[in-house]
Write an enzyme that holds these catalytic residues in place. Structure first.
Site, PDB file in Angstrom:
ATOM      1  N   CYS A  12       0.902  -0.951  -0.450  1.00 36.85           N
ATOM      2  CA  CYS A  12       0.322  -0.004   0.447  1.00 36.85           C
ATOM      3  C   CYS A  12       1.016   0.951   0.043  1.00 36.85           C
ATOM      4  CB  CYS A  12      -0.555   0.475   0.999  1.00 36.85           C
ATOM      5  SG  CYS A  12      -2.790   1.312   1.578  1.00 36.85           S
ATOM      6  N   CYS A  88      -3.945  -0.940  -2.241  1.00 36.02           N
ATOM      7  CA  CYS A  88      -4.984   0.113  -2.832  1.00 36.02           C
ATOM      8  C   CYS A  88      -4.853   0.647  -3.684  1.00 36.02           C
ATOM      9  CB  CYS A  88      -4.255   1.733  -1.492  1.00 36.02           C
ATOM     10  SG  CYS A  88      -2.133   1.691  -2.188  1.00 36.02           S
ATOM     11  N   CYS A  96       6.682  -0.737  -9.367  1.00 36.32           N
ATOM     12  CA  CYS A  96       7.201  -1.084  -8.357  1.00 36.32           C
ATOM     13  C   CYS A  96       8.857  -1.378  -9.120  1.00 36.32           C
ATOM     14  CB  CYS A  96       6.689  -1.970  -8.502  1.00 36.32           C
ATOM     15  SG  CYS A  96       4.636  -2.203  -7.751  1.00 36.32           S
TER      16      CYS A  96
END
Length: 167
Positions: A12, A88, A96
């Site tokens: 998240c 989320c 990422c």
């Protein structure tokens, strides 16, 4: 392969509520098959007090919880993840790190209980709802016959879990 413990990372943005809940719940429910971790792209540095309140009411073990960065899990000495789930919408849209071992990824969006305004009871109700939804999704995930499903089918099933509406 049947004794394998699968590593799961829940991501998240702030790593203070939803991802922490998922880590705690999966570690509780999946003790023999799963080891869960959580992290944030921009960690708050502390676990939200209402996260702790809701989880403690469910008698979950809260030892060792902390808000941490996802970069910890991209390091060479970090545990290799089998699954990575964003919980989320904001984290799902971010770039990422490169995860070693090509883990299976999916997005499981949950409403952010930290955004709910109102009195303590209203806020606590939002945290409890998030905890309930996350626990349900984790139970469904854990019911999948992971060892018997090919990688592509498993990826599809995990993404489908993320598409479902929680009660």
């Amino acid at each position: 392969m049947e004794n394998k413990i699968y590593n799961v990372l829940f991501i998240c943005t702030g790593n203070s509520a939803r991802s922490i809940m998922a880590e705690v719940i999966m570690n509780h429910l999946g003790q023999e098959r799963f080891k869960a971790y959580s992290a944030g792209s921009h960690p708050r540095g502390e676990v939200h007090p209402m996260t702790l309140e809701v989880l403690s009411k469910q008698c979950y073990d809260l030892g060792g919880l902390r808000s941490k960065s996802w970069t910890e899990f991209a390091e060479p000495d970090a545990p290799q993840m089998d699954f990575i789930m964003t919980v989320c919408d904001q984290a799902a849209g971010e770039a990422c790190p490169a995860w070693p071992g090509q883990p299976i990824t999916a997005h499981w969006g949950f409403a952010d209980p930290t955004k709910v305004e109102g009195d303590h009871e209203q806020q606590l109700k939002a945290f409890a709802a998030a905890q309930f939804q996350i626990a349900n999704r984790i139970r469904l995930f854990m019911s999948l016959p992971i060892e018997k499903i090919d990688r592509m089918s498993l990826q599809t099933k995990l993404r489908e879990l993320g598409q479902q509406r929680d009660a």
